[in-house]
Design an enzyme around this catalytic site. Structure first.
Site, mmCIF file in Angstrom:
data_model
loop_
_atom_site.group_PDB
_atom_site.id
_atom_site.type_symbol
_atom_site.label_atom_id
_atom_site.label_comp_id
_atom_site.label_asym_id
_atom_site.label_seq_id
_atom_site.Cartn_x
_atom_site.Cartn_y
_atom_site.Cartn_z
ATOM 1 N N PRO A 11 0.964 -1.237 -0.095
ATOM 2 C CG PRO A 11 -0.075 -1.017 2.225
ATOM 3 C CD PRO A 11 0.370 -2.028 1.213
ATOM 4 C CG ASN A 12 -0.441 4.225 1.302
ATOM 5 O OD1 ASN A 12 -1.455 4.735 0.676
ATOM 6 N ND2 ASN A 12 -0.346 3.840 2.518
ATOM 7 N NE ARG A 19 1.228 14.578 -0.722
ATOM 8 C CZ ARG A 19 -0.329 14.428 -0.432
ATOM 9 N NH1 ARG A 19 -0.594 13.548 0.154
ATOM 10 N NH2 ARG A 19 -1.160 14.859 -1.413
ATOM 11 C CE1 TYR A 24 8.836 5.073 3.047
ATOM 12 C CE2 TYR A 24 7.514 6.920 2.900
ATOM 13 C CZ TYR A 24 7.914 5.611 3.596
ATOM 14 O OH TYR A 24 7.198 5.407 4.798
ATOM 15 C CG ASN A 75 8.338 -2.360 0.154
ATOM 16 O OD1 ASN A 75 7.763 -2.438 1.313
ATOM 17 N ND2 ASN A 75 8.863 -1.318 -0.239
ATOM 18 C CB ALA A 78 1.470 0.116 6.649
ATOM 19 C CD GLU A 99 10.564 -7.624 5.900
ATOM 20 O OE1 GLU A 99 11.001 -8.726 6.428
ATOM 21 O OE2 GLU A 99 10.231 -6.681 6.571
ATOM 22 C CG HIS A 101 10.952 -2.527 4.374
ATOM 23 N ND1 HIS A 101 9.636 -2.485 4.283
ATOM 24 C CD2 HIS A 101 11.391 -3.717 4.906
ATOM 25 C CE1 HIS A 101 9.349 -3.603 4.792
ATOM 26 N NE2 HIS A 101 10.361 -4.346 5.203
ATOM 27 N NE ARG A 108 10.332 5.748 8.511
ATOM 28 C CZ ARG A 108 9.365 5.662 7.468
ATOM 29 N NH1 ARG A 108 9.273 4.620 6.779
ATOM 30 N NH2 ARG A 108 8.275 6.455 7.556
#
Ligand code: CA2
Length: 147
Positions: A11-12, A19, A24, A75, A78, A99, A101, A108
């Site tokens: 997601p996203n 943004r 990112y 990836n 969330a 996995e 990222h 974070r």
């Protein structure tokens, strides 16, 4: 040519480049797709690169990978931090999942420190921006060559 490498994005991640460039980066998801395709071609792999905002779709794609992919770069966005369903799907398929990222979740907010995916994944690459994906493609190529 082996089966394609699935590169699955949660997601996203479709918003990349629009943004939070400090977190990112400035590249779009399509830029990352192109980077992955270039590296994969040099390593004699093909890729199937996808993005969804739906948890169940990621589960369906992992099931599809069982017979259709040589390995998976995932990836989960969330859902990394919430999804027992992804853990179960990865455990069920028997295909190596890396996995991946862009950011380093361990550096974070505390709610990003736990990954449900990590204990089911073959390994995790995080914190290198788009280079995380390139490194994940390289790791996948090595796993496939060793199979
Ligand atoms: O660092 C990563 O790759 C993450 O998987 C990205 C997820 C985050 O929830 C994970 O903790 C770490 C978030 C992706 C959201 O992407 C955006 C892109 C542009 C603007 C806003 C969000």
């Amino acid at each position: 040519m082996p089966k394609p490498l699935f590169i699955l994005n949660g997601p996203n991640l479709n918003l990349l480049g629009q943004r939070e460039p400090d977190v990112y980066g400035r590249e779009t998801l399509d830029d990352i797709r192109q980077l992955c395709a270039q590296r994969a071609t040099a390593l004699s792999l093909s890729i199937d690169f996808r993005q969804t905002n739906q948890e169940g779709t990621l589960v369906d794609w992992l099931h599809e990978a069982k017979d259709a992919a040589c390995a998976v770069v995932l990836n989960p966005g969330a859902y990394t931090h919430t999804s027992v369903a992804l853990y179960d799907a990865i455990k069920a398929i028997g295909v190596p999942v890396i996995e991946t990222h862009l950011s380093n979740p361990a550096a974070r907010e505390p709610f990003r420190h736990h990954s449900y995916v990590a204990p089911a994944a073959r390994g995790t690459i995080a914190g290198f921006g788009s280079t995380s994906y390139v490194l994940a493609v390289e790791a996948a190529a090595r796993l496939v060559a060793a199979q």
